[in-house]
Design a protein around this motif. Structure first.
Motif, mmCIF file in Angstrom:
data_model
loop_
_atom_site.group_PDB
_atom_site.id
_atom_site.type_symbol
_atom_site.label_atom_id
_atom_site.label_comp_id
_atom_site.label_asym_id
_atom_site.label_seq_id
_atom_site.Cartn_x
_atom_site.Cartn_y
_atom_site.Cartn_z
ATOM 1 N N SER A 1 5.984 17.902 67.229
ATOM 2 C CA SER A 1 6.336 16.753 68.071
ATOM 3 C C SER A 1 6.719 15.499 67.278
ATOM 4 C CB SER A 1 5.192 16.438 69.023
ATOM 5 O OG SER A 1 4.018 16.131 68.301
ATOM 6 N N LEU A 2 6.325 15.395 66.011
ATOM 7 C CA LEU A 2 6.669 14.231 65.204
ATOM 8 C C LEU A 2 7.957 14.420 64.411
ATOM 9 C CD1 LEU A 2 3.117 13.352 63.807
ATOM 10 C CD2 LEU A 2 4.314 12.319 65.729
ATOM 11 N N LEU A 3 8.503 15.629 64.420
ATOM 12 C CA LEU A 3 9.686 15.955 63.638
ATOM 13 C C LEU A 3 10.885 15.130 64.109
ATOM 14 C CD1 LEU A 3 10.788 17.819 61.412
ATOM 15 C CD2 LEU A 3 11.410 19.411 63.227
ATOM 16 N N SER A 4 11.452 14.338 63.195
ATOM 17 C CA SER A 4 12.600 13.504 63.521
ATOM 18 C C SER A 4 13.891 14.035 62.906
ATOM 19 C CB SER A 4 12.397 12.070 63.007
ATOM 20 O OG SER A 4 11.306 11.473 63.652
ATOM 21 N N ILE A 5 13.770 14.643 61.712
ATOM 22 C CA ILE A 5 14.938 15.187 61.010
ATOM 23 C C ILE A 5 14.657 16.612 60.599
ATOM 24 C CG2 ILE A 5 16.428 14.972 58.996
ATOM 25 C CD1 ILE A 5 15.801 11.965 59.004
ATOM 26 N N LEU A 6 15.520 17.514 61.025
ATOM 27 C CA LEU A 6 15.450 18.910 60.639
ATOM 28 C C LEU A 6 16.834 19.294 60.128
ATOM 29 C CD1 LEU A 6 14.140 21.706 60.456
ATOM 30 C CD2 LEU A 6 14.762 22.046 62.859
ATOM 31 N N GLU A 7 16.945 19.504 58.828
ATOM 32 C CA GLU A 7 18.246 19.859 58.243
ATOM 33 C C GLU A 7 18.191 21.310 57.803
ATOM 34 O OE1 GLU A 7 20.399 18.835 54.220
ATOM 35 O OE2 GLU A 7 20.357 17.111 55.568
ATOM 36 N N MET A 8 18.936 22.148 58.549
ATOM 37 C CA MET A 8 18.963 23.574 58.259
ATOM 38 C C MET A 8 20.316 23.944 57.716
ATOM 39 S SD MET A 8 16.956 24.929 61.595
ATOM 40 C CE MET A 8 16.318 26.439 60.967
#
Length: 71
Positions: free
Chosen positions: A64-71
């Motif tokens: 829930s705190l994840l703001s940036i996910l770069e895959m």
């Protein structure tokens, strides 16, 4: 831990004990296998440019705190 030619973990990564981890950058390595799910405290997770395979765990949706996910 980016740009290090890491290929994997000796054992399955156990991120939950890292309760204060906010940013994890595993990008630009040669990591294979399943995508590690970081602890719930993570804000930024960079995992691009690796060789992960398989399905993405639905547990990623619980970050829930994840703001940036770069895959």
């Amino acid at each position: 831990m980016s740009n290090n030619f890491l290929t994997g973990f000796e054992q399955a990564p156990d991120f939950p004990p890292w309760t204060n981890l906010r940013v994890l950058d595993l990008s630009r390595n040669e990591l294979q296998g399943s995508l590690p799910v970081p602890p719930p405290s993570i804000y930024v997770y960079y995992i691009a440019n690796n060789m992960f395979s398989g399905e993405i765990s639905p547990m990623i949706c619980n970050l829930s705190l994840l703001s940036i996910l770069e895959m």
